[in-house]
Write a protein that holds these residues in place. Sequence first.
Motif, PDB file in Angstrom:
ATOM      1  N   GLU A  94       0.847  -1.152  -0.019  1.00 41.47           N
ATOM      2  CA  GLU A  94       0.116   0.127  -0.018  1.00 41.47           C
ATOM      3  C   GLU A  94       0.772   1.338   0.028  1.00 41.47           C
ATOM      4  N   VAL A  95       1.999   1.136   0.306  1.00 45.72           N
ATOM      5  CA  VAL A  95       2.963   2.532   0.565  1.00 45.72           C
ATOM      6  C   VAL A  95       3.361   3.180  -0.637  1.00 45.72           C
ATOM      7  N   THR A  96       4.109   2.354  -1.481  1.00 46.24           N
ATOM      8  CA  THR A  96       4.630   2.834  -2.511  1.00 46.24           C
ATOM      9  C   THR A  96       4.098   2.705  -3.895  1.00 46.24           C
ATOM     10  N   THR A  97       2.726   2.147  -3.936  1.00 40.98           N
ATOM     11  CA  THR A  97       1.981   2.075  -5.061  1.00 40.98           C
ATOM     12  C   THR A  97       0.872   3.099  -5.449  1.00 40.98           C
ATOM     13  N   PRO A  98       0.261   3.766  -4.723  1.00 37.82           N
ATOM     14  CA  PRO A  98      -0.839   4.598  -5.051  1.00 37.82           C
ATOM     15  C   PRO A  98      -0.507   5.490  -6.018  1.00 37.82           C
ATOM     16  N   GLN A  99       0.600   6.267  -6.027  1.00 36.20           N
ATOM     17  CA  GLN A  99       1.227   7.281  -7.164  1.00 36.20           C
ATOM     18  C   GLN A  99       1.327   6.494  -8.438  1.00 36.20           C
ATOM     19  N   ALA A 100       1.952   4.913  -8.359  1.00 36.43           N
ATOM     20  CA  ALA A 100       2.062   4.497  -9.466  1.00 36.43           C
ATOM     21  C   ALA A 100       0.992   4.028 -10.354  1.00 36.43           C
ATOM     22  N   PHE A 101      -0.212   3.608  -9.392  1.00 39.11           N
ATOM     23  CA  PHE A 101      -1.568   3.385 -10.090  1.00 39.11           C
ATOM     24  C   PHE A 101      -2.095   4.642 -10.787  1.00 39.11           C
ATOM     25  N   GLN A 102      -1.758   5.555 -10.125  1.00 43.69           N
ATOM     26  CA  GLN A 102      -2.342   6.998 -10.570  1.00 43.69           C
ATOM     27  C   GLN A 102      -1.790   7.597 -11.891  1.00 43.69           C
ATOM     28  N   MET A 103      -0.499   7.212 -11.908  1.00 38.36           N
ATOM     29  CA  MET A 103       0.218   7.605 -13.341  1.00 38.36           C
ATOM     30  C   MET A 103      -0.202   6.514 -14.315  1.00 38.36           C
TER      31      MET A 103
END
Lengths: 198, 467
Positions: free
Chosen positions: B34-43
């Motif tokens: 959960e910590v290092t992926t929300p921005q990746a999914f947003q991209m």
Amino acid sequence: MSTEYVRKHVAGRGIPVTGNDIDTDRIIPARFLKEVTFESMGEHAFEDAKKANPEHPFNQPVYKGASVLVVGQNFGCGSSREHAPQALMRWGIRAIVGGSYGEIFFGNCTMLGIPCLTISQADLEWLQKAVERSPKETVDVDVEKQQVRFGDKVIQARIPDGPRNQLVQGTWDSTAVLLEAGGAIEATAKKLPYVSGF
Amino acid sequence: MARTLLDKVWEAHTVRTLPSGQTQLLIGLHLIHEVTTPQAFQMLKDSKLKVRMPERTFATLDHIIPTTDQTRPYADPLAEEMAVHMIRNAKDFGVPLFDMATGRQGIVHVIGPELGLSQPGMTIACGDSHTSTHGAVGAIAFGIGTTQVRDVLATQCLAMAKPKLRQVRVDGALAQGVYAKDVILFIINQLGVKGGVGYAYEYAGSVIERMTMEERLTVCNMSIEGGARCGYVNPDQTTIDYMRGRPYVPQGAAFDNAAKWWRSMATETGAAFDDVAKLDGNAIEPVVTWGINPGMSVGVSQTIPSPDAQPEAERPTFREALAHMDFKAGQPIKGAKIDVAFVGSCTNGRLSDLRAAAEVAKKGKVAKHVRALIVPGSQQVEKAAEAEGLHEIFKAAGFEWRKAGCSMCLGMNPDQLVGREMSASSSNRNFIGRQGSPTGRTLLMSPAMVAAAAITGAVADVREILR
């Protein structure tokens, strides 16, 4: 690839952060990672270090607007958190010059178009002191020629070929480049016994 | 020419050579949290891209989850928001998620091997530096940042340069009371926290060969603490026995084929390395860190070193470490008072770690001034430990028995140091502020040593307690 991605050359005022083994927890403590965007990261760069030390360079108005960070050995070791280079970038850092880097941090910086160049211990000590003495002077980071220039001095620097080419060619934002492989990705996967089910 | 595991895995996963000269490397297993992926999914959403191989991608929740009350919504709204994003992204992009209800939730580096997702001969990536852990099964596994997570999600590939390879040989026999954690802390002390930069580590030698898989996982876990982005152990009979019967490992004839392929990926006799480091396993005693990086350690019978004895460039860091820890050069580490004891993390949160701590916990009670936490690395570890009654041993001795998660290793959940508290910790990093308090202090050691410190109230020599 658009020219806005090309990083042949970065120039700006310097900011020295002395000391070795400055880890990414130090650059951005874990409590600031509870964010689903990177937007606020710049406010928290070196937050605890700044609180603990009023003399910390990130506290000093003289370095406001600096964009070239000059560091020691093994800078950015530890956690893979991209929040660390994001925090530095959003604070205003555009290039880093130092003795050596944590490898994941180095890769993360490259992915953001921030060149990290390596110089000798003697040169980095000289450059940190020189920037302290002349904070208004420009540090000129030539990625293509692998040189750092400050005043009259030209320092030999190193950056591995792969990342240098990515930065100079403007291909560091790599998704598009990787997608170009097309069906070769699936073809490579299919040849792997663990993908085909042994 | 004889080839190494690194050569073979790299070649098998090479899609092509990129214009930059780097390799486009296929990633066989992508683990996310959960910590290092929300921005990746947003991209991904912003670029209208899908997850290229959702069947090779697995998600869990580990960093932010509380280890006491796990009912949703979590008390911390920021933690809740991260969980919500992970759950929603997994659903939207068709990625399997090991949440609490599956009984398979846990620290990403504990559940990967435990479920048999991490297999020999694979390339494995995860947005977490301790991904090096998975190298223990004979994989090339490394941590990546969030923008690289985006690349793997979108393309199942990374642009990478092949690292150099150093064989780290540990021969001899470990004394009683000396564990895998002591071996890796010793390696990092000897080779330095940046000694591995640019290298992958191949761990070998009789000490490593005799290790169980869980011990190898502990060793490979801290490769990154020595600067090496990945570290591995060649697949052998121990590996094959470990893999057999795990949920994501093939069964029957397919297993035999798999075992044959796994063995074929091991480094061949006579293969050349860029460097070889030889260490004497007989010389290792229980190790305790005294400073602010994992290389700053001593044997428990030793004293804290003087900055003056260090190379000049290292002296400021040593002085900073002494000041932060409030230690003096020449002071014995044994007897240093602690306030908190933590057994858990991706380094030492597995069943064998809890067993080792429980052996020591049987010998006494947690000192009155010490807060002691046992945090299993996964729900499955928790269940297995409870089946053996380990939780009863811990509770009887005054330890708190918690739910699975990363917990006090990095203090992203409520399990944090307070103020200047000194922690005896089985985790992997003693960085300033790491365990949640900007002024908190961490002493890294093996789970048995943590338990020994907990019942003594200060750093103790576990060999004297086990004797």
